[in-house]
Design a protein around this motif. Structure first.
Motif, PDB file in Angstrom:
ATOM      1  N   VAL A 246       2.259 -21.486  -2.775  1.00 18.27           N
ATOM      2  CA  VAL A 246       3.695 -21.767  -2.645  1.00 18.27           C
ATOM      3  C   VAL A 246       3.953 -22.746  -1.507  1.00 18.27           C
ATOM      4  CG1 VAL A 246       5.940 -20.746  -2.080  1.00 18.27           C
ATOM      5  CG2 VAL A 246       4.391 -19.569  -3.649  1.00 18.27           C
ATOM      6  N   HIS A 247       3.321 -22.529  -0.365  1.00 23.99           N
ATOM      7  CA  HIS A 247       3.557 -23.391   0.792  1.00 23.99           C
ATOM      8  C   HIS A 247       3.075 -24.821   0.550  1.00 23.99           C
ATOM      9  CE1 HIS A 247       4.269 -20.330   4.314  1.00 23.99           C
ATOM     10  NE2 HIS A 247       5.343 -20.563   3.598  1.00 23.99           N
ATOM     11  N   MET A 248       1.890 -24.979  -0.017  1.00 22.77           N
ATOM     12  CA  MET A 248       1.387 -26.338  -0.248  1.00 22.77           C
ATOM     13  C   MET A 248       2.224 -27.061  -1.297  1.00 22.77           C
ATOM     14  SD  MET A 248      -0.849 -26.559   2.066  1.00 22.77           S
ATOM     15  CE  MET A 248      -1.333 -28.245   1.687  1.00 22.77           C
ATOM     16  N   ALA A 249       2.672 -26.353  -2.311  1.00 20.44           N
ATOM     17  CA  ALA A 249       3.556 -26.969  -3.307  1.00 20.44           C
ATOM     18  C   ALA A 249       4.877 -27.366  -2.664  1.00 20.44           C
ATOM     19  CB  ALA A 249       3.782 -26.009  -4.472  1.00 20.44           C
ATOM     20  N   HIS A 250       5.344 -26.546  -1.728  1.00 18.88           N
ATOM     21  CA  HIS A 250       6.625 -26.823  -1.075  1.00 18.88           C
ATOM     22  C   HIS A 250       6.595 -28.125  -0.294  1.00 18.88           C
ATOM     23  CE1 HIS A 250      10.424 -26.018   0.937  1.00 18.88           C
ATOM     24  NE2 HIS A 250       9.832 -26.249   2.094  1.00 18.88           N
ATOM     25  N   ILE A 251       5.442 -28.481   0.298  1.00 19.09           N
ATOM     26  CA  ILE A 251       5.374 -29.735   1.066  1.00 19.09           C
ATOM     27  C   ILE A 251       4.877 -30.892   0.205  1.00 19.09           C
ATOM     28  CG2 ILE A 251       5.037 -28.507   3.237  1.00 19.09           C
ATOM     29  CD1 ILE A 251       2.064 -29.382   3.150  1.00 19.09           C
ATOM     30  N   GLY A 252       4.847 -30.689  -1.117  1.00 15.64           N
ATOM     31  CA  GLY A 252       4.520 -31.770  -2.032  1.00 15.64           C
ATOM     32  C   GLY A 252       3.055 -31.950  -2.328  1.00 15.64           C
ATOM     33  N   HIS A 253       2.231 -30.949  -2.018  1.00 17.58           N
ATOM     34  CA  HIS A 253       0.789 -31.040  -2.262  1.00 17.58           C
ATOM     35  C   HIS A 253       0.284 -29.773  -2.960  1.00 17.58           C
ATOM     36  CE1 HIS A 253       0.474 -34.708   0.105  1.00 17.58           C
ATOM     37  NE2 HIS A 253       1.242 -34.122   1.015  1.00 17.58           N
ATOM     38  N   PRO A 254       0.702 -29.572  -4.207  1.00  9.88           N
ATOM     39  CA  PRO A 254       0.268 -28.371  -4.934  1.00  9.88           C
ATOM     40  C   PRO A 254      -1.232 -28.373  -5.189  1.00  9.88           C
ATOM     41  CG  PRO A 254       1.344 -29.905  -6.421  1.00  9.88           C
ATOM     42  CD  PRO A 254       1.546 -30.448  -5.034  1.00  9.88           C
ATOM     43  N   ASP A 258      -3.578 -25.467 -10.463  1.00 10.12           N
ATOM     44  CA  ASP A 258      -2.631 -24.350 -10.412  1.00 10.12           C
ATOM     45  C   ASP A 258      -1.653 -24.454 -11.582  1.00 10.12           C
ATOM     46  OD1 ASP A 258      -0.696 -22.412  -9.812  1.00 10.12           O
ATOM     47  OD2 ASP A 258      -0.898 -22.739  -7.653  1.00 10.12           O
ATOM     48  N   PRO A 259      -1.685 -23.492 -12.511  1.00  9.08           N
ATOM     49  CA  PRO A 259      -0.825 -23.574 -13.689  1.00  9.08           C
ATOM     50  C   PRO A 259       0.598 -23.099 -13.433  1.00  9.08           C
ATOM     51  CG  PRO A 259      -2.133 -21.586 -13.822  1.00  9.08           C
ATOM     52  CD  PRO A 259      -2.552 -22.293 -12.540  1.00  9.08           C
ATOM     53  N   VAL A 260       0.851 -22.491 -12.273  1.00  8.30           N
ATOM     54  CA  VAL A 260       2.154 -21.882 -12.010  1.00  8.30           C
ATOM     55  C   VAL A 260       3.047 -22.764 -11.157  1.00  8.30           C
ATOM     56  CG1 VAL A 260       3.318 -19.874 -10.980  1.00  8.30           C
ATOM     57  CG2 VAL A 260       1.166 -19.568 -12.226  1.00  8.30           C
ATOM     58  N   TYR A 261       2.474 -23.410 -10.155  1.00 12.09           N
ATOM     59  CA  TYR A 261       3.284 -24.124  -9.173  1.00 12.09           C
ATOM     60  C   TYR A 261       3.197 -25.643  -9.263  1.00 12.09           C
ATOM     61  CZ  TYR A 261       3.783 -19.458  -7.291  1.00 12.09           C
ATOM     62  OH  TYR A 261       4.074 -18.118  -7.159  1.00 12.09           O
ATOM     63  N   THR A 262       2.583 -26.145 -10.321  1.00 13.48           N
ATOM     64  CA  THR A 262       2.552 -27.599 -10.502  1.00 13.48           C
ATOM     65  C   THR A 262       2.298 -27.947 -11.954  1.00 13.48           C
ATOM     66  OG1 THR A 262       1.523 -29.662  -9.784  1.00 13.48           O
ATOM     67  CG2 THR A 262       0.069 -27.778 -10.069  1.00 13.48           C
ATOM     68  N   ARG A 263       2.756 -29.098 -12.339  1.00 13.33           N
ATOM     69  CA  ARG A 263       2.361 -29.670 -13.621  1.00 13.33           C
ATOM     70  C   ARG A 263       1.129 -30.537 -13.371  1.00 13.33           C
ATOM     71  NH1 ARG A 263       8.427 -31.632 -15.295  1.00 13.33           N
ATOM     72  NH2 ARG A 263       9.221 -29.576 -15.936  1.00 13.33           N
ATOM     73  N   PRO A 264       0.239 -30.629 -14.328  1.00 16.71           N
ATOM     74  CA  PRO A 264      -0.975 -31.437 -14.117  1.00 16.71           C
ATOM     75  C   PRO A 264      -0.634 -32.864 -13.700  1.00 16.71           C
ATOM     76  CG  PRO A 264      -1.144 -30.155 -16.134  1.00 16.71           C
ATOM     77  CD  PRO A 264       0.276 -30.000 -15.654  1.00 16.71           C
ATOM     78  N   LYS A 265      -1.266 -33.327 -12.628  1.00 20.38           N
ATOM     79  CA  LYS A 265      -1.033 -34.694 -12.139  1.00 20.38           C
ATOM     80  C   LYS A 265      -2.244 -35.563 -12.483  1.00 20.38           C
ATOM     81  CE  LYS A 265       1.957 -33.193  -8.337  1.00 20.38           C
ATOM     82  NZ  LYS A 265       3.202 -33.786  -8.853  1.00 20.38           N
ATOM     83  N   LEU A 266      -2.639 -35.488 -13.746  1.00 19.93           N
ATOM     84  CA  LEU A 266      -3.857 -36.180 -14.149  1.00 19.93           C
ATOM     85  C   LEU A 266      -3.700 -37.697 -14.144  1.00 19.93           C
ATOM     86  CD1 LEU A 266      -4.985 -33.754 -16.984  1.00 19.93           C
ATOM     87  CD2 LEU A 266      -5.776 -33.857 -14.618  1.00 19.93           C
ATOM     88  N   SER A 267      -2.449 -38.190 -14.123  1.00 18.48           N
ATOM     89  CA  SER A 267      -2.256 -39.639 -14.036  1.00 18.48           C
ATOM     90  C   SER A 267      -2.851 -40.196 -12.748  1.00 18.48           C
ATOM     91  CB  SER A 267      -0.760 -39.981 -14.110  1.00 18.48           C
ATOM     92  OG  SER A 267      -0.066 -39.360 -13.035  1.00 18.48           O
ATOM     93  N   ARG A 268      -2.976 -39.359 -11.729  1.00 20.17           N
ATOM     94  CA  ARG A 268      -3.559 -39.785 -10.468  1.00 20.17           C
ATOM     95  C   ARG A 268      -5.036 -40.160 -10.625  1.00 20.17           C
ATOM     96  NH1 ARG A 268      -0.985 -38.072  -5.615  1.00 20.17           N
ATOM     97  NH2 ARG A 268       0.835 -36.742  -5.901  1.00 20.17           N
ATOM     98  N   LYS A 282     -10.620 -30.202 -16.813  1.00 21.53           N
ATOM     99  CA  LYS A 282     -11.046 -28.918 -17.376  1.00 21.53           C
ATOM    100  C   LYS A 282     -11.181 -27.802 -16.336  1.00 21.53           C
ATOM    101  CE  LYS A 282     -13.560 -31.059 -21.227  1.00 21.53           C
ATOM    102  NZ  LYS A 282     -14.897 -31.293 -21.839  1.00 21.53           N
ATOM    103  N   PHE A 283     -10.928 -28.115 -15.063  1.00 19.72           N
ATOM    104  CA  PHE A 283     -11.031 -27.061 -14.053  1.00 19.72           C
ATOM    105  C   PHE A 283     -10.035 -25.966 -14.404  1.00 19.72           C
ATOM    106  CE2 PHE A 283     -10.390 -25.132  -9.817  1.00 19.72           C
ATOM    107  CZ  PHE A 283     -11.720 -24.865  -9.508  1.00 19.72           C
ATOM    108  N   PRO A 284     -10.504 -24.712 -14.568  1.00 18.15           N
ATOM    109  CA  PRO A 284      -9.682 -23.693 -15.235  1.00 18.15           C
ATOM    110  C   PRO A 284      -8.787 -22.841 -14.345  1.00 18.15           C
ATOM    111  CG  PRO A 284     -11.894 -22.849 -14.916  1.00 18.15           C
ATOM    112  CD  PRO A 284     -11.877 -24.243 -14.328  1.00 18.15           C
ATOM    113  N   ARG A 285      -8.688 -23.181 -13.047  1.00 19.32           N
ATOM    114  CA  ARG A 285      -7.942 -22.297 -12.144  1.00 19.32           C
ATOM    115  C   ARG A 285      -7.437 -23.081 -10.951  1.00 19.32           C
ATOM    116  NH1 ARG A 285     -11.090 -20.510  -7.582  1.00 19.32           N
ATOM    117  NH2 ARG A 285     -13.246 -21.259  -7.620  1.00 19.32           N
ATOM    118  N   GLN A 286      -6.636 -22.424 -10.097  1.00 17.44           N
ATOM    119  CA  GLN A 286      -6.245 -23.102  -8.860  1.00 17.44           C
ATOM    120  C   GLN A 286      -7.473 -23.258  -7.970  1.00 17.44           C
ATOM    121  OE1 GLN A 286      -4.694 -20.070  -9.610  1.00 17.44           O
ATOM    122  NE2 GLN A 286      -5.192 -18.611  -7.997  1.00 17.44           N
TER     123      GLN A 286
END
Length: 328
Positions: A246-254, A258-268, A282-286
């Motif tokens: 939660v904290h890392m997602a809050h500062i913009g670095h999920p 993590d399937p709960v607190y971010t959408r996949p940023k695979l474009s990066r 394919k990494f299956p978890r946070q």
């Protein structure tokens, strides 16, 4: 120290006068917590001169002779299961394990078997003397199902009480490693934001401005992966549910994966070779690992510190971001 089971007699000395009955009995019996003694008194297991005493808050008087019966620890509801454990340390009081990802800590709806508790019940067997009157491991903290790493579990009521006090006083060293999206800036700092249940989604936790519980995370950049992602060290002052996520997602670095607190940023990752992209995708978890655990033993007072290396899936993910051959 008397055996925790059976009937014990204790006399009130001058220095005990005025103490609550449940606290007095817990102190005299040694390895039992007041929370264990209190319900026993209420259930009629304590006597004064043959008369049942059911008030745990009663103030004791000099010369009074109390007896209390500690029943045999009941069998646990969770069933023991022969599940391999990575045991880092064990003595008669507690056990430290390196929990794999995808293992739930405690049985609950949807996960009644295959949990860490099921495995510990089988492994510890009769060495569990009873936590809260039940032959079960004492869970004083948890890590998420999909998080790997170190956990300490009590085997006795005395150890359970001591560990709980250490956690309450924030006197436990807990260091996590996480792979997060982007490059954290500043490269070190702290996140002090209350955390509570998300009012819009009860399965999530969220930063709360005017409610929730105090939460404090210290973070430090350890390795940057071309600003696509980075490896960070996180030290916990508190232990709230999903705190680092939660904290890392809050500062913009999920967290990566993590399937709960971010959408996949695979474009990066588009600039990376396809093989490396596939490993990341394919990494299956946070990407979170409880790597270091340090505390003073609650019974022996010996300083203890343990470290668990990254599991294989975490190593492979790191290799993919670093571009090393082991990612393929």
């Amino acid at each position: 120290m008397p055996s925790p089971e059976g009937t014990h007699q204790v006399e009130v000395s001058p220095e005990d006068v005025g103490e609550r009955l449940d606290r007095f009995l817990a102190e005299k019996l040694g390895g039992l917590s007041r929370n264990r003694v209190k319900p026993l008194v209420k259930e009629g297991q304590a006597f004064l001169d043959g008369e049942v005493i059911t008030d745990p808050s009663r103030r004791v008087r000099e010369g009074e002779l109390y007896s209390i019966t500690i029943p045999e620890a009941a069998d646990p509801i969770p069933k023991p299961q022969d599940i391999p454990l990575d045991i880092v340390f064990e003595d008669e009081h507690l056990i430290v394990v390196n929990k794999p990802a995808r293992m739930v800590v405690h049985p609950a709806a949807g996960n009644w078997s295959g949990t860490l508790v099921n495995a510990l019940l089988y492994h510890c067997g009769d060495s569990l003397s009873g936590v809260g009157g039940v032959k079960r491991p004492g869970i004083v903290h948890r890590i998420d199902k999909e998080t790997s790493g170190l956990m300490v579990v009590a085997k006795t009521d005395q150890a359970h009480q001591g560990l709980a006090a250490l956690f309450e006083a924030h006197d436990i060293e807990r260091t996590y490693r996480a792979i997060v999206w982007g490059r954290v800036y500043p490269t070190s700092g702290q996140i002090e934001k209350n955390i509570g249940r998300d009012p819009h989604n009860r399965k999530r936790m969220a930063v709360m401005e005017s409610s929730g519980k105090t939460a404090l995370t210290h973070y430090e950049l350890e390795e940057n992966f071309e600003d696509i992602a980075c490896l960070v060290r996180c030290n916990l002052e508190t232990g709230r549910t999903h705190q680092i996520r939660v904290h890392m997602a809050h500062i913009g670095h999920p967290l990566v994966g993590d399937p709960v607190y971010t959408r996949p940023k695979l474009s990066r990752t588009k600039s990376l070779p396809e093989a490396r992209q596939n490993v990341i995708r394919k990494f299956p978890r946070q990407a979170l690992h409880a790597q270091t655990l340090g505390f003073v033993h609650p019974v022996t007072d010996k300083p203890l510190k343990f470290e668990a290396e990254f599991p294989s899936d975490f190593k492979k993910l790191l290799a993919a971001f670093r571009g090393s051959n082991s990612a393929s």
